[in-house]
Design a protein around this motif. Sequence first.
Motif, mmCIF file in Angstrom:
data_model
loop_
_atom_site.group_PDB
_atom_site.id
_atom_site.type_symbol
_atom_site.label_atom_id
_atom_site.label_comp_id
_atom_site.label_asym_id
_atom_site.label_seq_id
_atom_site.Cartn_x
_atom_site.Cartn_y
_atom_site.Cartn_z
ATOM 1 N N TYR A 1 0.896 -1.282 0.042
ATOM 2 C CA TYR A 1 0.041 -0.113 -0.016
ATOM 3 C C TYR A 1 0.795 1.239 0.087
ATOM 4 O O TYR A 1 1.883 1.115 0.586
ATOM 5 C CB TYR A 1 -0.904 0.131 1.090
ATOM 6 N N SER A 2 0.112 2.325 -0.560
ATOM 7 C CA SER A 2 0.871 3.596 -0.690
ATOM 8 C C SER A 2 0.232 4.551 0.068
ATOM 9 O O SER A 2 -1.170 4.575 -0.128
ATOM 10 C CB SER A 2 1.091 4.305 -2.256
ATOM 11 N N PHE A 3 0.799 5.298 0.961
ATOM 12 C CA PHE A 3 0.099 6.474 1.744
ATOM 13 C C PHE A 3 0.591 7.946 1.589
ATOM 14 O O PHE A 3 2.066 7.867 1.013
ATOM 15 C CB PHE A 3 0.094 6.176 3.286
ATOM 16 N N VAL A 4 -0.187 8.794 1.437
ATOM 17 C CA VAL A 4 0.302 10.130 1.105
ATOM 18 C C VAL A 4 -0.256 10.976 2.122
ATOM 19 O O VAL A 4 -1.593 11.165 2.437
ATOM 20 C CB VAL A 4 -0.277 10.567 -0.497
ATOM 21 N N LEU A 5 0.489 11.896 2.845
ATOM 22 C CA LEU A 5 0.036 13.127 3.599
ATOM 23 C C LEU A 5 -0.042 14.435 2.765
ATOM 24 O O LEU A 5 1.186 14.471 2.186
ATOM 25 C CB LEU A 5 0.511 13.014 5.125
ATOM 26 N N SER A 6 -0.943 15.247 2.814
ATOM 27 C CA SER A 6 -0.749 16.392 2.175
ATOM 28 C C SER A 6 -1.339 17.568 3.055
ATOM 29 O O SER A 6 -2.341 17.320 3.511
ATOM 30 C CB SER A 6 -1.351 16.506 0.797
ATOM 31 N N LEU A 7 -0.623 18.772 3.388
ATOM 32 C CA LEU A 7 -1.235 19.818 3.932
ATOM 33 C C LEU A 7 -2.015 20.686 3.039
ATOM 34 O O LEU A 7 -1.639 21.260 1.748
ATOM 35 C CB LEU A 7 -0.114 20.643 4.460
ATOM 36 N N GLN A 8 -3.416 21.043 3.315
ATOM 37 C CA GLN A 8 -4.121 21.905 2.536
ATOM 38 C C GLN A 8 -4.678 23.010 3.516
ATOM 39 O O GLN A 8 -4.535 23.034 4.875
ATOM 40 C CB GLN A 8 -5.141 21.378 2.043
ATOM 41 N N GLY A 9 -5.168 24.323 2.837
ATOM 42 C CA GLY A 9 -5.524 25.267 3.469
ATOM 43 C C GLY A 9 -6.443 26.153 2.559
ATOM 44 O O GLY A 9 -6.176 25.982 1.423
ATOM 45 N N PRO A 10 -7.022 27.070 3.248
ATOM 46 C CA PRO A 10 -7.849 28.153 2.324
ATOM 47 C C PRO A 10 -7.082 29.057 1.478
ATOM 48 O O PRO A 10 -7.574 29.686 0.580
ATOM 49 C CB PRO A 10 -8.798 28.774 3.470
ATOM 50 N N THR A 11 -5.840 29.322 1.855
ATOM 51 C CA THR A 11 -4.894 30.328 1.118
ATOM 52 C C THR A 11 -3.553 29.725 1.271
ATOM 53 O O THR A 11 -3.212 28.939 1.829
ATOM 54 C CB THR A 11 -4.961 31.804 1.897
ATOM 55 N N GLY A 12 -2.832 30.586 0.516
ATOM 56 C CA GLY A 12 -1.290 30.277 0.534
ATOM 57 C C GLY A 12 -0.742 28.982 -0.607
ATOM 58 O O GLY A 12 -1.898 28.757 -1.335
ATOM 59 N N ARG B 1 -3.937 3.889 -1.319
ATOM 60 C CA ARG B 1 -4.171 3.109 -2.479
ATOM 61 C C ARG B 1 -3.402 1.876 -2.498
ATOM 62 O O ARG B 1 -2.116 1.891 -1.738
ATOM 63 C CB ARG B 1 -4.280 3.911 -3.728
ATOM 64 N N PRO B 2 -3.953 0.627 -3.394
ATOM 65 C CA PRO B 2 -2.809 -0.382 -3.385
ATOM 66 C C PRO B 2 -1.735 -0.140 -4.373
ATOM 67 O O PRO B 2 -2.268 0.592 -5.335
ATOM 68 C CB PRO B 2 -3.900 -1.462 -3.816
ATOM 69 N N LEU B 3 -0.805 -0.511 -4.210
ATOM 70 C CA LEU B 3 0.412 -0.445 -5.017
ATOM 71 C C LEU B 3 0.165 -1.062 -6.365
ATOM 72 O O LEU B 3 0.516 -0.628 -7.691
ATOM 73 C CB LEU B 3 1.729 -0.735 -4.341
ATOM 74 N N ALA C 1 -6.500 7.130 -5.219
ATOM 75 C CA ALA C 1 -6.478 7.274 -3.886
ATOM 76 C C ALA C 1 -7.769 7.349 -2.991
ATOM 77 O O ALA C 1 -8.610 7.889 -3.435
ATOM 78 C CB ALA C 1 -5.452 8.245 -3.313
ATOM 79 N N ILE C 2 -7.743 6.816 -1.815
ATOM 80 C CA ILE C 2 -8.975 6.750 -0.905
ATOM 81 C C ILE C 2 -8.643 7.521 -0.016
ATOM 82 O O ILE C 2 -7.745 7.113 1.027
ATOM 83 C CB ILE C 2 -9.404 5.213 -0.502
ATOM 84 N N LEU D 1 -6.189 -2.472 6.973
ATOM 85 C CA LEU D 1 -5.768 -3.502 5.889
ATOM 86 C C LEU D 1 -5.214 -4.840 5.857
ATOM 87 O O LEU D 1 -5.456 -5.761 4.881
ATOM 88 C CB LEU D 1 -5.137 -2.368 4.702
ATOM 89 N N ARG D 2 -4.263 -4.769 6.683
ATOM 90 C CA ARG D 2 -3.432 -5.818 6.958
ATOM 91 C C ARG D 2 -4.215 -7.126 7.598
ATOM 92 O O ARG D 2 -4.009 -8.215 7.216
ATOM 93 C CB ARG D 2 -2.076 -5.858 7.929
ATOM 94 N N ASP D 3 -5.102 -6.677 8.293
ATOM 95 C CA ASP D 3 -6.111 -7.677 9.148
ATOM 96 C C ASP D 3 -6.930 -8.094 8.093
ATOM 97 O O ASP D 3 -7.323 -9.135 7.761
ATOM 98 C CB ASP D 3 -6.613 -7.110 10.083
#
Length: 83
Positions: A23-34, A48-50, A56-57, A81-83
């Motif tokens: 599995y692949s995981f992504v973290l992204s910071l979002q905001g209303p400005t900038g 998402r599964p590789l 992505a989910i 997911l592993r379980d």
Amino acid sequence: MTPLQFHRAVENMEIWSARSGGYSFVLSLQGPTGPGFRGRFGYVASWRPLDQSRGAIRVLGSPLQSFAEAEDACNSMLNYLRD
């Protein structure tokens, strides 16, 4: 079980990625400005599964207030997911 080890995926933006157990995981910071992604302020976590070419989910609860909360949410999702 080893927790996910996130690394910066895009220079000059708050986008982090990690892989484990197919599995692949992504973290992204979002905001209303900038710079970056637009939306409510916080870290959006997704996975998402590789081995499949599909979108992505989003991890339940996103956006999360801190990087640590988002990281914990991804590790919980990976354990589920592993379980």
